[in-house]
Design a protein around this motif. Structure first.
Motif, mmCIF file in Angstrom:
data_model
loop_
_atom_site.group_PDB
_atom_site.id
_atom_site.type_symbol
_atom_site.label_atom_id
_atom_site.label_comp_id
_atom_site.label_asym_id
_atom_site.label_seq_id
_atom_site.Cartn_x
_atom_site.Cartn_y
_atom_site.Cartn_z
ATOM 1 N N GLN A 1 0.830 -1.304 -0.024
ATOM 2 C CA GLN A 1 0.131 -0.211 -0.070
ATOM 3 C C GLN A 1 0.972 1.566 -0.212
ATOM 4 O O GLN A 1 1.808 1.232 0.994
ATOM 5 N N VAL A 2 0.773 2.251 -1.085
ATOM 6 C CA VAL A 2 1.581 3.362 -1.156
ATOM 7 C C VAL A 2 0.421 4.290 -1.101
ATOM 8 O O VAL A 2 -0.490 4.550 -1.756
ATOM 9 N N ASN A 3 1.378 5.202 -0.062
ATOM 10 C CA ASN A 3 -0.006 7.254 -0.400
ATOM 11 C C ASN A 3 1.626 7.398 -0.086
ATOM 12 O O ASN A 3 2.053 8.349 0.531
ATOM 13 N N TYR A 4 1.047 8.489 -1.477
ATOM 14 C CA TYR A 4 2.217 8.943 -1.942
ATOM 15 C C TYR A 4 1.843 11.029 -0.891
ATOM 16 O O TYR A 4 0.190 11.450 -0.788
ATOM 17 N N LEU A 5 2.375 11.440 -0.819
ATOM 18 C CA LEU A 5 2.608 12.309 0.219
ATOM 19 C C LEU A 5 2.124 14.285 -0.684
ATOM 20 O O LEU A 5 2.257 14.726 0.090
ATOM 21 N N ALA A 6 3.730 14.173 -1.263
ATOM 22 C CA ALA A 6 4.175 15.517 -1.580
ATOM 23 C C ALA A 6 5.193 14.601 -3.428
ATOM 24 O O ALA A 6 5.333 13.740 -3.703
ATOM 25 N N ALA A 7 5.630 16.043 -4.008
ATOM 26 C CA ALA A 7 5.912 15.526 -5.573
ATOM 27 C C ALA A 7 7.391 16.066 -4.361
ATOM 28 O O ALA A 7 7.424 16.934 -3.901
ATOM 29 N N ALA A 8 8.843 14.961 -5.737
ATOM 30 C CA ALA A 8 9.685 15.201 -5.601
ATOM 31 C C ALA A 8 10.136 15.991 -6.565
ATOM 32 O O ALA A 8 9.806 15.023 -8.061
ATOM 33 N N LEU A 9 10.846 17.642 -6.746
ATOM 34 C CA LEU A 9 10.599 18.056 -8.224
ATOM 35 C C LEU A 9 12.246 18.462 -8.413
ATOM 36 O O LEU A 9 13.053 18.948 -7.124
#
Length: 191
Positions: free
Chosen positions: A123-131
């Motif tokens: 289960q993966v929960n995405y929290l923010a973008a890596a730029l």
């Protein structure tokens, strides 16, 4: 590994002959500790080859940074090929890091002889973008059962910004024959 083992490891970085002398002393006074340190070195090398050696992981650019005491860290250096159309790290790359971290933590806990291994759930929960930045996956073994390991994975930038959190279950098949996949009615088998 213990204080003596860590000391020997640090000395080995500086002086091979002194390392051999200290290794001999450790073998005589604490053979179990010496055997365990040799097993850990072999496991670390197997994990490194697994994380860095496949064509897929080579294309991603992953690198094993740490594997000790039930904790694994895998670095994914920034590269344009790992971006989505919006210019952020592709979610599939983050999920791959989570799965790799869980696999490594399980292999470290159970030993390669317990394989083959497969990811039973993730289960993966995405929290923010890596730029335009490197990311690090830190996988920690939560529980080891007879056949199953439960692992928590945190993916963040090197500055500590959380990118994703994941939990995974990895099953050891203890030298079982490879799985045979059945076909459902109407399944063309991908061909």
């Amino acid at each position: 590994m213990g204080i003596l083992g860590v000391f020997i490891f640090r000395v080995s970085l500086r002086n091979d002959s002194l390392y051999e002398v200290l290794q001999g002393i450790l073998l005589r006074i604490q053979p179990d500790l010496w055997i365990e340190s040799q097993r850990q070195e072999a496991t670390l090398e197997l994990l490194r080859r697994w994380v860095e050696g496949s064509p897929y992981t080579s294309a991603l650019g992953t690198r094993l940074d740490k594997a000790e005491n039930g904790v694994v860290e895998i670095l994914l250096p920034y590269q344009d090929a790992n971006l989505n159309p919006g210019g952020a790290l592709h979610g599939g790359c983050a999920a791959t890091l989570a799965a790799m971290g869980a696999q490594c933590a399980t292999r470290m806990a159970m030993g390669e002889e317990a394989g083959p291994f497969h990811t039973a759930g993730i289960q993966v929960n995405y929290l923010a973008a890596a730029l335009s930045e490197d990311v690090l996956a830190r996988a920690e073994l939560l529980r080891r059962g007879k056949d199953m390991c439960f692992v928590q994975i945190r993916i963040e930038t090197q500055e500590g910004k959380p990118i994703a959190e994941a939990s995974a279950m990895v099953r050891a098949r203890h030298a079982a024959d490879p799985a045979v996949f059945g076909r459902a009615v109407g399944d063309s088998g991908g061909g």
